[in-house]
Design an enzyme around this catalytic site. Sequence first.
Site, mmCIF file in Angstrom:
data_model
loop_
_atom_site.group_PDB
_atom_site.id
_atom_site.type_symbol
_atom_site.label_atom_id
_atom_site.label_comp_id
_atom_site.label_asym_id
_atom_site.label_seq_id
_atom_site.Cartn_x
_atom_site.Cartn_y
_atom_site.Cartn_z
ATOM 1 N N GLY A 92 -142.812 12.814 36.519
ATOM 2 C CA GLY A 92 -143.940 12.670 37.436
ATOM 3 C C GLY A 92 -144.742 13.966 37.511
ATOM 4 C CE1 TYR B 145 -124.735 15.185 30.251
ATOM 5 C CE2 TYR B 145 -123.760 14.414 28.202
ATOM 6 C CZ TYR B 145 -124.566 15.302 28.887
ATOM 7 O OH TYR B 145 -125.211 16.304 28.198
ATOM 8 C CG ASP C 144 -129.594 25.837 37.677
ATOM 9 O OD1 ASP C 144 -129.534 25.980 36.458
ATOM 10 O OD2 ASP C 144 -128.699 25.249 38.329
#
Length: 312
Positions: free
Chosen positions: A102, A145, A31
Amino acid sequence: MRILVTGAAGFLGSHICERLIEEGHSVVGMDNLLTGSLENLDGLFGNERFLFVKHDVTNYIVVPGKLDAILHFASPASPDDYLRHPIPTLKVGALGTHKALGLALEKKAVFMLASTSEVYGDPQVNPQPETYWGNVNPIGPRGVYDEAKRFAEAMSTAYHNYHGVEVRIARIFNTFGPRMRINDGRAVPNFITQALKNRPLTVYGDGSQTRSLCYVSDLVEGLYRLLNSKLNTPVNIGNPHEMTMLELARTVKALARSKSAISFKPLPQDDPRVRRPDITLARRHLGNWSPEVPVKDGLAGTIRYFRRKLKK
Ligand code: UDP
């Protein structure tokens, strides 16, 4: 399994980390603490199967060792937050999803995207099945968003089709429960805080707009089953119990035994008029999953949490 959770210090992320630890998995929680809080992880620090890494996933992600799954839950999620942080919201949904995918490709890990009912925008179909394409204003205030998450779904699907990455796309509808931020600006924390302080409950517009609220434990159960499924296409996860925002305000007020008045404020631009998940797909493919906690019980528990928080 060893699982990376991005957005681990957020409301949903922290509940998911706890569930994964309970199930016996090892978790790397990541985070950047833009809207998340380390306090949400208090119950996990000290657990030898939990590791926290502070990192902004819009930058290249390095996690040494194996990973079996990556759950990409990092993003501001409340309208107030993404209005305050429009560019980080676009970046984490777009660049962050790309980086996390990825890594999933590299590690041969299952990838789960926390998508959203906001991909449906202000829906012209109610309830919304996964086949509905939505009605989104790309340049409206919520576009940062909505479009980031739509791009994230497209990117996840492309990684599945082109690279064969196993993806799970959860379209998460309004969820509530302990660890929502008191000041995150959403209806549930606003109404509860206002009710507990005997201040007016701020209903936007005439309060006739609807949402369908899911208690966090039910949502986490749905997500866990989705992770363990074989579904590579989007799945609605939410509670079909639809209510108006005026009803929600009155319910919170009654449950909190509050003397607050209800005051009407302007409706924000592009605020969806209705929202309700069609959960046929989840029921069919996720072992007949459907929410079990009645909204009133969930709200009562959330009110207790906010009462404690406000005392602090
Ligand atoms: N809302 C409200 N009062 C508030 C905060 C929100 O009436 O203090 C309304 C808001 O306009 C929307 C609904 O409640 O119609 C749900 O808003 P929230 O921010 O919780 O979530 P979202 O709009 O993302 O579903």
